[in-house]
Design a protein around this motif. Structure first.
Motif, mmCIF file in Angstrom:
data_model
loop_
_atom_site.group_PDB
_atom_site.id
_atom_site.type_symbol
_atom_site.label_atom_id
_atom_site.label_comp_id
_atom_site.label_asym_id
_atom_site.label_seq_id
_atom_site.Cartn_x
_atom_site.Cartn_y
_atom_site.Cartn_z
ATOM 1 N N ASN A 30 0.825 -1.213 0.000
ATOM 2 C CA ASN A 30 0.000 0.000 0.000
ATOM 3 C C ASN A 30 0.852 1.253 0.000
ATOM 4 O O ASN A 30 0.421 2.294 0.490
ATOM 5 C CB ASN A 30 -0.942 -0.004 1.205
ATOM 6 N N PHE A 33 7.270 4.614 1.879
ATOM 7 C CA PHE A 33 7.593 5.876 2.544
ATOM 8 C C PHE A 33 9.099 6.018 2.703
ATOM 9 O O PHE A 33 9.824 5.032 2.877
ATOM 10 C CB PHE A 33 6.983 5.922 3.954
ATOM 11 N N TYR A 35 11.589 8.359 5.291
ATOM 12 C CA TYR A 35 11.678 9.262 6.432
ATOM 13 C C TYR A 35 13.144 9.606 6.662
ATOM 14 O O TYR A 35 14.035 8.808 6.391
ATOM 15 C CB TYR A 35 11.118 8.605 7.704
ATOM 16 N N PRO A 43 11.991 10.442 13.614
ATOM 17 C CA PRO A 43 11.874 10.413 12.155
ATOM 18 C C PRO A 43 10.917 11.494 11.665
ATOM 19 O O PRO A 43 9.914 11.789 12.331
ATOM 20 C CB PRO A 43 11.305 9.021 11.866
ATOM 21 N N PHE A 45 8.820 12.812 8.003
ATOM 22 C CA PHE A 45 8.343 12.345 6.702
ATOM 23 C C PHE A 45 9.028 13.080 5.555
ATOM 24 O O PHE A 45 9.193 14.303 5.598
ATOM 25 C CB PHE A 45 6.833 12.579 6.635
ATOM 26 N N TYR A 48 6.099 9.817 -0.111
ATOM 27 C CA TYR A 48 5.237 8.632 -0.221
ATOM 28 C C TYR A 48 5.022 8.345 -1.692
ATOM 29 O O TYR A 48 4.656 9.237 -2.460
ATOM 30 C CB TYR A 48 3.898 8.893 0.469
ATOM 31 N N LEU A 87 15.261 6.345 6.348
ATOM 32 C CA LEU A 87 14.515 5.115 6.604
ATOM 33 C C LEU A 87 13.512 4.862 5.495
ATOM 34 O O LEU A 87 12.718 5.736 5.155
ATOM 35 C CB LEU A 87 13.762 5.225 7.939
ATOM 36 N N MET A 91 4.288 -0.196 3.293
ATOM 37 C CA MET A 91 3.028 -0.483 3.977
ATOM 38 C C MET A 91 2.415 -1.753 3.393
ATOM 39 O O MET A 91 2.234 -1.853 2.167
ATOM 40 C CB MET A 91 2.063 0.690 3.840
ATOM 41 N N TYR A 95 -2.109 -2.369 6.310
ATOM 42 C CA TYR A 95 -1.783 -0.960 6.556
ATOM 43 C C TYR A 95 -0.749 -0.797 7.659
ATOM 44 O O TYR A 95 -0.745 0.190 8.384
ATOM 45 C CB TYR A 95 -3.052 -0.139 6.868
ATOM 46 N N GLN A 96 0.101 -1.799 7.789
ATOM 47 C CA GLN A 96 1.171 -1.754 8.772
ATOM 48 C C GLN A 96 2.468 -1.400 8.075
ATOM 49 O O GLN A 96 2.792 -1.951 7.018
ATOM 50 C CB GLN A 96 1.284 -3.125 9.437
ATOM 51 N N LEU A 97 3.229 -0.477 8.666
ATOM 52 C CA LEU A 97 4.508 -0.080 8.081
ATOM 53 C C LEU A 97 5.595 -1.049 8.491
ATOM 54 O O LEU A 97 5.787 -1.329 9.678
ATOM 55 C CB LEU A 97 4.884 1.329 8.524
ATOM 56 N N TRP A 99 9.550 -1.399 8.418
ATOM 57 C CA TRP A 99 10.656 -0.463 8.325
ATOM 58 C C TRP A 99 11.991 -1.153 8.049
ATOM 59 O O TRP A 99 12.266 -2.235 8.566
ATOM 60 C CB TRP A 99 10.790 0.315 9.640
ATOM 61 N N GLY A 100 12.831 -0.478 7.274
ATOM 62 C CA GLY A 100 14.222 -0.874 7.149
ATOM 63 C C GLY A 100 15.014 -0.311 8.318
ATOM 64 O O GLY A 100 14.490 0.503 9.095
#
Lengths: 109, 114
Positions: A30, A33, A35, A43, A45, A48, A87, A91, A95-97, A99-100
């Motif tokens: 989804n 991003f 950051y 972080p 933004f 996107y 970063l 998603m 709808y969960q992010l 992250w690297g």
């Protein structure tokens, strides 16, 4: 499993251009991003992307290829204040992010 | 005008203690999150709340419990603290849980368990 890969550290020269790559594998997608996180700070933004292509925002641009599971952040006219971690986060279908670990960018004069 | 605030900024405590971290946002956002950032800098979602309803509950130990008295606050309570809980905890908020929404992060709480 879900995974984000990006280089641990990069070095660039003030005034130059740098590209930070990110590859992702998620359950569903989804959007992607970017950051920025300065040392010891929260972080913030940057961008996107959900459609393929390049999004330009001032000195920063972000690119996405959904078919390749690939994104990059392009920083132009580097300034010393751009020294930070960048970063990448994708998603998933819930709808969960995801992250690297971030790419630490070091700018040298 | 702080958008997302957390208290305390630093927390040093001993194993076995119970502690709370408070978070408040004045952006009028509907969704709030708690993240843990470990020593390797990975951000991991712990909880999120949308209009006071829990919508994501990651597989974190039940020693961690989020509490949201209203949509502007999401506090994190931790029971029986362990050494592995040492990390930076970030609170964040977004207008709603839609995919494109950016998240606004608080300054973080650095928790050290000794």
């Amino acid at each position: 499993g879900q995974n984000i890969d990006q280089p641990t550290e990069m070095t660039a020269t003030e005034g130059a251009i740098v590209q930070i790559n990110c590859t992702y594998q998620t359950s569903g997608f989804n959007g992607l991003f970017w950051y920025q996180q300065h040392a010891g700070e929260a972080p913030t933004f940057l961008s996107y992307n959900v459609l393929d292509g390049l999004e330009e925002k001032g000195r920063f641009s972000s690119f996405l290829s959904r078919s390749k599971g690939y994104s990059y952040l392009l920083l132009k006219e580097l300034q010393m204040k751009d020294s930070a971690s960048y970063l990448c986060a994708a998603m998933d279908s819930n709808y969960q992010l995801i992250w690297g670990a971030g790419t630490k960018l070091i700018i040298k004069p | 005008d702080t958008a997302v605030s957390q208290t305390p900024k630093y927390l040093v405590t001993q194993m076995g203690n119970d502690k709370s971290i408070k978070c408040e946002q004045n952006l009028g956002h509907d969704t709030m999150y708690w993240y843990k950032q470990d020593s390797k800098k990975f951000l991991k979602i712990m909880f999120s709340y949308n209009n006071k309803e829990l919508i994501i509950n990651e597989t974190v130990p039940n020693r961690f419990s989020p509490k949201s008295p209203d949509k502007a606050h999401l506090n994190l309570h931790i029971n029986s603290l362990e050494l592995g809980d040492s990390a930076v905890y970030f609170c964040a908020s977004s207008q709603d849980p839609a995919p494109s929404r950016e998240q606004y992060f608080g300054p973080g709480t650095r928790l050290t368990v000794t």
